[in-house]
Scaffold this motif. Structure first.
Motif, PDB file in Angstrom:
ATOM      1  N   LEU A   1       0.817  -1.213   0.000  1.00  0.00           N
ATOM      2  CA  LEU A   1       0.000   0.000   0.000  1.00  0.00           C
ATOM      3  C   LEU A   1       0.859   1.275   0.000  1.00  0.00           C
ATOM      4  N   LEU A   2       1.990   1.203   0.654  1.00  0.00           N
ATOM      5  CA  LEU A   2       2.875   2.370   0.774  1.00  0.00           C
ATOM      6  C   LEU A   2       3.208   2.995  -0.579  1.00  0.00           C
ATOM      7  N   THR A   3       3.333   2.163  -1.562  1.00  0.00           N
ATOM      8  CA  THR A   3       3.766   2.646  -2.870  1.00  0.00           C
ATOM      9  C   THR A   3       2.701   3.494  -3.566  1.00  0.00           C
TER      10      THR A   3
ATOM     11  N   LEU B   1       2.323  10.641   0.510  1.00  0.00           N
ATOM     12  CA  LEU B   1       2.896  10.915   1.829  1.00  0.00           C
ATOM     13  C   LEU B   1       2.559   9.771   2.773  1.00  0.00           C
ATOM     14  N   VAL B   2       3.514   9.377   3.573  1.00  0.00           N
ATOM     15  CA  VAL B   2       3.266   8.333   4.563  1.00  0.00           C
ATOM     16  C   VAL B   2       3.742   8.831   5.922  1.00  0.00           C
TER      17      VAL B   2
ATOM     18  N   ARG C   1      10.288   1.187   5.835  1.00  0.00           N
ATOM     19  CA  ARG C   1      10.261   2.545   6.402  1.00  0.00           C
ATOM     20  C   ARG C   1      10.710   3.630   5.435  1.00  0.00           C
ATOM     21  N   ARG C   2      11.191   3.246   4.280  1.00  0.00           N
ATOM     22  CA  ARG C   2      11.797   4.236   3.381  1.00  0.00           C
ATOM     23  C   ARG C   2      10.835   5.335   2.960  1.00  0.00           C
ATOM     24  N   LYS C   3       9.553   5.025   2.863  1.00  0.00           N
ATOM     25  CA  LYS C   3       8.590   6.045   2.414  1.00  0.00           C
ATOM     26  C   LYS C   3       7.951   6.836   3.548  1.00  0.00           C
ATOM     27  N   ILE C   4       8.291   6.494   4.774  1.00  0.00           N
ATOM     28  CA  ILE C   4       7.677   7.207   5.899  1.00  0.00           C
ATOM     29  C   ILE C   4       8.328   8.580   6.019  1.00  0.00           C
ATOM     30  N   LYS C   5       7.486   9.593   5.862  1.00  0.00           N
ATOM     31  CA  LYS C   5       7.982  10.967   5.827  1.00  0.00           C
ATOM     32  C   LYS C   5       8.159  11.535   7.247  1.00  0.00           C
TER      33      LYS C   5
END
Ligand code: ZN
Length: 149
Positions: free
Chosen positions: A35-37, A41-42, A98-102
């Motif tokens: 879902l992150l992709t 913004l996450v 965690r790479r997309k967690i802003k």
């Protein structure tokens, strides 16, 4: 308007083997990672308690996990000690991408009030900065609500 995904408390203590594990919690990890992709913004909330937090049964004499007390004027169920700041139980699960967690939003930091929401504590005494962050990044709150519902 950007779409935002808010990950709520995907921490070791709430995952399988944790101090306050949700049954089959780990099943959401691959779904969330997929879902992150799809989001611009996450954000991730972290339950982040001091060791002397009032929601911990161990911090009250003659009280057990599951008992109810009045904590700072609010009904409070007593939990096992969990998500204590800077412990392994409070870390995000290792399988979470965690790479997309802003941004990370800490909640439950006041020992006198619990915080189930990522926006404010149960007494609505203090807010986290989650709403501010969403507005700052022009994220769409309506989109977030529609995903949850
Ligand atoms: Zn908690």
């Amino acid at each position: 308007m950007k779409n935002a995904l808010i990950l709520v408390d995907i921490q070791n203590d709430f995952c399988e083997g944790g101090a306050l594990a949700v049954p089959q919690a780990n099943q959401i990890l691959p779904i969330v990672n997929d879902l992150l992709t799809q989001f611009d913004l996450v954000f991730a909330t972290l339950d982040w308690h001091p060791h002397n937090h009032g929601s911990f049964a161990a911090n009250h004499e003659k009280k057990r996990i599951g008992d109810r007390i009045i904590l700072n004027g609010l009904d409070q169920i007593l939990w096992p000690k969990h998500c204590v700041q800077n412990t392994s139980g409070a870390k995000l699960h290792a399988q979470l991408n965690r790479r997309k967690i802003k941004h990370f939003v800490h909640k439950g930091t006041d020992k006198n009030v619990d915080s189930y929401s990522g926006f404010f504590d149960n007494g609505r005494i203090h807010s986290t900065n989650l709403e501010h962050l969403l507005k700052k990044h022009a994220a769409c709150l309506l989109a977030w609500h529609s995903i949850i519902a």
